[in-house]
Design an enzyme around this catalytic site. Structure first.
Site, mmCIF file in Angstrom:
data_model
loop_
_atom_site.group_PDB
_atom_site.id
_atom_site.type_symbol
_atom_site.label_atom_id
_atom_site.label_comp_id
_atom_site.label_asym_id
_atom_site.label_seq_id
_atom_site.Cartn_x
_atom_site.Cartn_y
_atom_site.Cartn_z
ATOM 1 N N GLU A 1 51.656 52.025 43.962
ATOM 2 C CA GLU A 1 50.859 50.994 44.628
ATOM 3 C C GLU A 1 51.691 50.391 45.736
ATOM 4 O O GLU A 1 52.839 50.021 45.472
ATOM 5 C CB GLU A 1 50.468 49.900 43.632
ATOM 6 N N HIS B 1 43.881 47.064 43.492
ATOM 7 C CA HIS B 1 44.305 46.266 42.334
ATOM 8 C C HIS B 1 43.690 44.855 42.362
ATOM 9 O O HIS B 1 44.394 43.850 42.525
ATOM 10 C CB HIS B 1 45.842 46.186 42.270
ATOM 11 N N ARG C 1 46.894 50.338 34.448
ATOM 12 C CA ARG C 1 48.075 50.639 35.257
ATOM 13 C C ARG C 1 47.945 52.062 35.777
ATOM 14 O O ARG C 1 47.553 52.969 35.036
ATOM 15 C CB ARG C 1 49.365 50.495 34.436
HETATM 16 C C1 DGY Z 1 47.836 41.900 35.303
HETATM 17 O O1 DGY Z 1 47.821 40.668 35.195
HETATM 18 O O2 DGY Z 1 48.592 42.613 34.633
HETATM 19 C C2 DGY Z 1 46.874 42.490 36.236
HETATM 20 O O3 DGY Z 1 47.074 43.818 36.478
HETATM 21 C C3 DGY Z 1 46.824 41.691 37.524
HETATM 22 O O4 DGY Z 1 45.515 41.455 37.734
#
Ligand code: DGY
Length: 322
Positions: free
Chosen positions: A262, A281, A233
């Site tokens: 983001e 991402h 994250r």
């Molecule tokens: C998640 O599933 O948390 C990822 O960041 C998406 O790919």
């Protein structure tokens, strides 16, 4: 007929099994519903299938007072106020396991790309600057026999450690909740991991404790040739501190699959640094994995609608209240 709001189109025909059985509202835009759309659409619905780009806070949960389930199309669920959902008796589902290997693949690709300066090499070749082979051109950091520091030794962290064996790496990990000796790696405090690692890969969830865990101090503790990779994250990393560290040569390079915010605005100063690789991402972005994530999200949704326990529930305490 029960009603469902899905906040975006999902790959393939993932929602096919819902059609005809439920009143399905699917948000059709490429961008997420804004807050007022979300508040409006969730009202009166029995179930919500949302994405990590949707902020499902207390107000949204209260607006969806009829919700029997919130199914997040992601393994991470920091976009949802889980405590508020639990208080309202709503189970929250996520999509673990199926994206573990895919995300670890991407994290490894980013480590290789940043350590061996692949994006810089591409620009160099493409821009006509490649005049001759040079002994000193774009020298990077070796992957083989490097020390890899894994921050967060959950499923994806462990998948990274398994991959590292193929590169004869020494693997360190820091994770207060993890047992020692996982995957033949050494558990160490974060400070020691940062000091000893050539490559640092973040796999921790975003919580109040982990927010900005990579700050000025952490970056200064790292080796000058170190590479930082974040596929977890964005807010784990203080982006201003990272910019300073990359611009001043405190670390060699960074590769970010996730940013804060983001999307990262196109004019963000990090985009200007040749030693900062940023992608949008894509950790779980393969058709196979995104399809499996959708299947799990739908299974969670159906279980919630039918009053069954969700196969993947992040707030199981909700069932104790019932
Ligand atoms: C998640 O599933 O948390 C990822 O960041 C998406 O790919």
């Amino acid at each position: 007929m029960r009603s469902i709001f899905v906040t975006r189109k999902l790959p393939e025909n993932s929602l096919g099994r819902l059609a005809g059985h439920f009143a399905l509202t699917i948000w059709q835009d490429e961008t997420p519903p804004n807050r007022s759309d979300l508040l409006e659409k969730v009202a009166g619905k029995d179930a919500l299938l949302c994405l990590l780009t949707d902020t499902i806070d207390q107000a949204v949960i209260e607006a969806g007072s009829k919700l029997r389930v919130i199914s997040n199309y992601a393994v991470g669920y920091d976009n949802i106020d889980v405590e508020a959902a639990t208080k309202m008796g709503i189970p929250v589902g996520n999509t673990p396991d199926v994206l573990t290997e895919t995300t670890a693949d991407l994290a490894f690709a980013l480590i290789a790309a940043a350590a061996r300066r692949i994006p810089e090499g591409m620009s160099y070749a493409r821009e006509g600057r490649w005049k001759t082979w040079s002994p000193t051109l774009l020298l990077g950091t070796d992957l083989h026999r490097a020390t890899l520091g894994i921050v967060g030794m959950g499923r994806i962290g462990r998948a990274m450690a398994r991959r590292a064996r193929g590169f004869s790496m020494t693997v360190l990990y820091s994770d207060p909740g993890a047992a020692p000796g996982l995957e033949g790696a050494e558990k160490v405090p974060l400070e020691s991991l940062l000091e000893r690692s050539d490559l640092v890969s973040l796999h921790a969830p975003l919580t109040d404790e982990t927010r900005h865990m990579i700050d000025d101090g952490a970056l200064k503790a790292m080796k000058r040739h170190a590479v930082l990779v974040n596929t977890a994250r964005g807010a784990l990393v203080d982006h201003e501190a990272l910019h300073r560290a990359l611009a001043e040569g405190i670390i060699q390079a960074a590769a970010l699959d996730v940013t804060d915010p983001e999307p990262l605005p196109a004019d963000h100063p990090l985009h200007e640094l040749p030693n900062c690789l940023i992608i949008p991402h894509l950790g779980s972005a393969t058709l196979a994995t995104r399809t499996k994530m959708a299947q799990i999200a739908v299974r969670n949704l159906l279980a919630g609608l039918e009053g069954r326990r969700l196969p993947h529930c992040v707030n199981p305490e909700v069932y104790e209240k019932k």
